[in-house]
Enzyme design. Structure first.
Site, PDB file in Angstrom:
ATOM      1  N   GLU A  63      77.278  33.353  59.901  1.00 44.04           N
ATOM      2  CA  GLU A  63      77.549  32.752  58.591  1.00 44.04           C
ATOM      3  C   GLU A  63      76.920  33.595  57.477  1.00 44.04           C
ATOM      4  O   GLU A  63      75.727  33.875  57.513  1.00 44.04           O
ATOM      5  CB  GLU A  63      76.973  31.329  58.536  1.00 44.04           C
ATOM      6  CG  GLU A  63      77.471  30.392  59.637  1.00 44.04           C
ATOM      7  CD  GLU A  63      78.931  29.983  59.473  1.00 44.04           C
ATOM      8  OE1 GLU A  63      79.541  30.336  58.448  1.00 44.04           O
ATOM      9  OE2 GLU A  63      79.458  29.301  60.373  1.00 44.04           O
TER      10      GLU A  63
ATOM     11  N   CYS B 219      73.915  21.780  58.943  1.00 48.83           N
ATOM     12  CA  CYS B 219      73.729  23.223  59.159  1.00 48.83           C
ATOM     13  C   CYS B 219      73.823  23.998  57.843  1.00 48.83           C
ATOM     14  O   CYS B 219      72.923  24.752  57.483  1.00 48.83           O
ATOM     15  CB  CYS B 219      74.819  23.768  60.088  1.00 48.83           C
ATOM     16  SG  CYS B 219      74.622  23.279  61.805  1.00 48.83           S
TER      17      CYS B 219
ATOM     18  N   HIS C  65      76.073  30.088  64.233  1.00 53.63           N
ATOM     19  CA  HIS C  65      76.611  28.919  64.923  1.00 53.63           C
ATOM     20  C   HIS C  65      76.915  29.292  66.373  1.00 53.63           C
ATOM     21  O   HIS C  65      77.528  30.325  66.627  1.00 53.63           O
ATOM     22  CB  HIS C  65      77.908  28.450  64.256  1.00 53.63           C
ATOM     23  CG  HIS C  65      77.687  27.352  63.267  1.00 53.63           C
ATOM     24  ND1 HIS C  65      78.040  27.458  61.936  1.00 53.63           N
ATOM     25  CD2 HIS C  65      77.164  26.113  63.424  1.00 53.63           C
ATOM     26  CE1 HIS C  65      77.730  26.315  61.324  1.00 53.63           C
ATOM     27  NE2 HIS C  65      77.204  25.483  62.196  1.00 53.63           N
TER      28      HIS C  65
END
Length: 196
Positions: free
Chosen positions: A82, A144, A163
């Site tokens: 991410e 998250c 993730h």
């Protein structure tokens, strides 16, 4: 020694065992070489508590890098790198049945914050046998993403979020620990290049 901080999440919904925490524990057993002092912490799947813990990580430990690992329940066998955290849009209830006021992480915070780690470069440079790795600019607007944004904010961008998929026969905690080790060693190389 460089201090690096890693977090995974506790149980939520049907996931009584959260693969993110299992992966972080495995990583901790493996270590990241002699130059890295590795600390780990489990975060609850609760917006406010996770944010408080992240604040504590940055104020108490002041790590060179904080890497947060979360469970992507939609991901079958994918590891997702991410790039950024978003400030708004948190409407989904956490494990305690709450969501942030106004769906917002930090009232005066910017819309989004990018990691100083170039995830796209990382993604191009890395491969882990047996699993696909993808690059993403949307961490999902749940605890998250919220945690990532807070960490990027408090740590001036020196945070990363990965993730991982749920545990399965093919994707064991041991396997994820190894994968994290590979990814994070590459990440630390980037940090080193920056500081030189």
């Amino acid at each position: 020694k460089h201090l690096s901080f890693f977090s995974g999440f506790g149980p939520f919904r049907q996931y009584l065992v959260n693969s993110s925490w299992e992966a972080v524990k495995e990583l901790s057993k493996r270590g990241l070489g002699e130059n890295v002092d590795l600390h780990i912490m489990q975060l609850p799947v609760v917006y406010q508590k996770a944010k408080e813990q992240v604040f504590k990580i940055w104020t108490t430990f002041q790590p060179q890098l904080a890497v947060h690992v979360g469970l992507a329940s939609s991901a079958k066998a994918l590891i997702i790198l991410e790039q950024c955290g978003k400030n708004k849009g948190y409407q989904e209830m956490d494990a305690c049945g709450f969501h942030p006021e106004g769906g917002c992480c930090l009232l005066d915070g910017p819309e989004k914050i990018e990691s100083t780690i170039n995830m796209k470069t990382l993604w191009k440079n890395i491969s882990v046998e047996g699993i696909d790795i993808i690059f993403s600019r949307d961490a999902g607007r749940y605890v998250c993403d919220y945690t990532y944004y807070a960490s990027l904010y408090y740590g001036n961008g020196r945070a990363a979020f990965i993730h991982v998929p749920p545990l399965s026969k093919a994707v064991t905690a041991d396997f994820l620990g190894k994968a994290l080790q590979t990814i994070i060693l590459e990440m630390l190389k980037q940090c080193g290049e920056e500081s030189e």
